[in-house]
Design a protein around this motif. Sequence first.
Motif, PDB file in Angstrom:
ATOM      1  N   ARG A  63      -3.187  -2.915  32.321  1.00 55.75           N
ATOM      2  CA  ARG A  63      -2.208  -3.861  31.808  1.00 55.75           C
ATOM      3  C   ARG A  63      -1.161  -3.134  30.965  1.00 55.75           C
ATOM      4  NH1 ARG A  63      -3.742  -8.726  31.580  1.00 55.75           N
ATOM      5  NH2 ARG A  63      -5.865  -7.996  31.399  1.00 55.75           N
ATOM      6  N   SER A  64      -1.556  -2.317  30.030  1.00 59.00           N
ATOM      7  CA  SER A  64      -0.627  -1.538  29.205  1.00 59.00           C
ATOM      8  C   SER A  64      -1.247  -0.171  29.016  1.00 59.00           C
ATOM      9  CB  SER A  64      -0.401  -2.222  27.852  1.00 59.00           C
ATOM     10  OG  SER A  64       0.152  -3.491  28.028  1.00 59.00           O
ATOM     11  N   VAL A  65      -0.972   0.777  29.925  1.00 57.72           N
ATOM     12  CA  VAL A  65      -1.634   2.088  29.899  1.00 57.72           C
ATOM     13  C   VAL A  65      -0.993   2.967  28.840  1.00 57.72           C
ATOM     14  CG1 VAL A  65      -2.275   4.086  31.270  1.00 57.72           C
ATOM     15  CG2 VAL A  65      -2.061   1.839  32.346  1.00 57.72           C
ATOM     16  N   PRO A  66      -1.740   3.565  27.915  1.00 63.47           N
ATOM     17  CA  PRO A  66      -1.172   4.428  26.874  1.00 63.47           C
ATOM     18  C   PRO A  66      -0.928   5.828  27.413  1.00 63.47           C
ATOM     19  CG  PRO A  66      -3.513   4.175  26.533  1.00 63.47           C
ATOM     20  CD  PRO A  66      -3.156   3.321  27.715  1.00 63.47           C
ATOM     21  N   TYR A  67       0.122   5.993  28.303  1.00 64.61           N
ATOM     22  CA  TYR A  67       0.371   7.288  28.936  1.00 64.61           C
ATOM     23  C   TYR A  67       0.641   8.375  27.903  1.00 64.61           C
ATOM     24  CZ  TYR A  67       0.783   4.626  33.257  1.00 64.61           C
ATOM     25  OH  TYR A  67       0.533   3.824  34.315  1.00 64.61           O
ATOM     26  N   ALA A  68       1.361   8.074  26.855  1.00 66.10           N
ATOM     27  CA  ALA A  68       1.682   9.084  25.847  1.00 66.10           C
ATOM     28  C   ALA A  68       0.418   9.640  25.206  1.00 66.10           C
ATOM     29  CB  ALA A  68       2.603   8.486  24.792  1.00 66.10           C
ATOM     30  N   ILE A  69      -0.533   8.751  24.944  1.00 63.01           N
ATOM     31  CA  ILE A  69      -1.783   9.192  24.307  1.00 63.01           C
ATOM     32  C   ILE A  69      -2.574  10.073  25.261  1.00 63.01           C
ATOM     33  CG2 ILE A  69      -3.944   8.393  23.325  1.00 63.01           C
ATOM     34  CD1 ILE A  69      -2.512   5.923  22.368  1.00 63.01           C
ATOM     35  N   GLY A 119      -1.405  11.812  27.824  1.00 62.17           N
ATOM     36  CA  GLY A 119      -0.714  13.099  27.976  1.00 62.17           C
ATOM     37  C   GLY A 119      -0.926  14.001  26.791  1.00 62.17           C
ATOM     38  N   GLY A 120      -0.877  13.434  25.607  1.00 62.74           N
ATOM     39  CA  GLY A 120      -1.106  14.235  24.414  1.00 62.74           C
ATOM     40  C   GLY A 120      -2.484  14.854  24.387  1.00 62.74           C
ATOM     41  N   LEU A 148      -5.964  19.672  25.124  1.00 60.88           N
ATOM     42  CA  LEU A 148      -7.075  20.353  25.793  1.00 60.88           C
ATOM     43  C   LEU A 148      -6.598  21.649  26.433  1.00 60.88           C
ATOM     44  CD1 LEU A 148      -8.943  17.316  27.425  1.00 60.88           C
ATOM     45  CD2 LEU A 148      -9.638  18.651  25.431  1.00 60.88           C
ATOM     46  N   VAL A 149      -5.417  21.641  27.100  1.00 55.47           N
ATOM     47  CA  VAL A 149      -4.877  22.859  27.724  1.00 55.47           C
ATOM     48  C   VAL A 149      -4.592  23.918  26.669  1.00 55.47           C
ATOM     49  CG1 VAL A 149      -2.917  23.786  29.011  1.00 55.47           C
ATOM     50  CG2 VAL A 149      -3.969  21.623  29.707  1.00 55.47           C
ATOM     51  N   PHE A 150      -4.005  23.471  25.550  1.00 52.99           N
ATOM     52  CA  PHE A 150      -3.705  24.415  24.464  1.00 52.99           C
ATOM     53  C   PHE A 150      -4.976  25.061  23.924  1.00 52.99           C
ATOM     54  CE2 PHE A 150      -3.233  25.135  19.877  1.00 52.99           C
ATOM     55  CZ  PHE A 150      -2.250  26.122  19.892  1.00 52.99           C
ATOM     56  N   LEU A 151      -6.007  24.264  23.713  1.00 51.30           N
ATOM     57  CA  LEU A 151      -7.274  24.801  23.212  1.00 51.30           C
ATOM     58  C   LEU A 151      -7.889  25.759  24.212  1.00 51.30           C
ATOM     59  CD1 LEU A 151      -8.837  21.595  21.588  1.00 51.30           C
ATOM     60  CD2 LEU A 151      -7.808  23.550  20.423  1.00 51.30           C
TER      61      LEU A 151
END
Length: 391
Positions: free
Chosen positions: A323-329, A331-332, A337-340
């Motif tokens: 219904r309201s996907v938190p894409y920003a969250i 992606g963050g 995870l990639v950075f770590l």
Amino acid sequence: MQPPPCPPLRPALLPGLILLWAAGQGRAQEVQAENVTVLEGGTAEITCHLHQYDGSIVVIQNPARQTLFFNGTRALKDERFQLAEFSRRRVRLRLSRARLEDEGGYFCQLYADDTHHQIATLTVLVPPEDPVVEAVEAAVEGGEVELSCLVPRARPPATLRWYRDRRELQGSPSREQQGKVFRQRSVLRLRVERRDHGAVVTCEVTHPALGRGQRRQGHYTLDVQYAPTARIHPSQSVLREGDTLVLTCAVNGNPRPTEIAWSRGNESLPARARAEGEVLTLPALGPQDNGTYSCQAGNPHGRAADHYVLVVYDPGAVVAAQRSVPYAIVGGILALLVFLLICLLATMVWCSIRQKGSYLTHEASGLEEHGEAREAFLGGEPGKRKEEFFI
């Protein structure tokens, strides 16, 4: 000196003395009556107490001055009146199935030289029935409802009170006398909201005819009408292409909506879709099923709708249906995870390089010491050239 003798009584005075004595005896006889209270339809006992009774005539009369019993003999043909006791001490009359018209003064009369009478007052009480509680009109959210509590018959007037959750509410009482009884009503006005739907309001009646601590009650359950609400619930949150998706439109309202309409944006529903009231079934999901699905419901007080976004990706991909996907969250979190992971790899490489350099340094130091020893051994003979060997 002796007093003079009393003159003899004249014969003419004897009858007068006898009459005075008889009158004194007559006045010694008395009758007393007791007041009685009875419930309508009940049994009452009317008692006349006799004092110094010598067998004189005793008459019992009803409020209409009709003779009921004459010295223990029935004079009026009303089988509801029965002579329960007739003795030198009392006369007891039993009345069954008492009616309002029986109310009034009953005369207990004693006929001697003088007539003595007392009045026994019979009071008939009419206990109230269970009150009738009803709403004048339908209650609508945000409006005012008027409740009426009716007691058709009571005597004397009853007391009416309103309660909700054990808290007394202020009503407007009124009454109307109809003959010997009273018709009573109390009106309660309440402002209602959606949360009041299903609440119970009580009208309580107290009356002298009821036993101590007893009361009559009438209850009313508030039926508050309000506009509907709608919310779509998917069968599961993560699907894959080829799965079956079931959407359920949960609706609430009063009156409850009976018709629910399903739609998909500006397009028609897929040919495979099955809409059955609150349930929409989408079998064998594919990219062609993409779109925003909506359900709508209504009643006389308004309409409601809810939406559900369905996105089907390439074969084998996850169906994104939110219904309201938190894409920003999301992606963050992935970026973190990639950075770590990169930091972890860099640390591991650095540690590995440092450990290898330390190992080579120790190896070189060991070889240098070994070479010196070899040189001393080989150069021990005089006159020979020194040779150096490094292994």
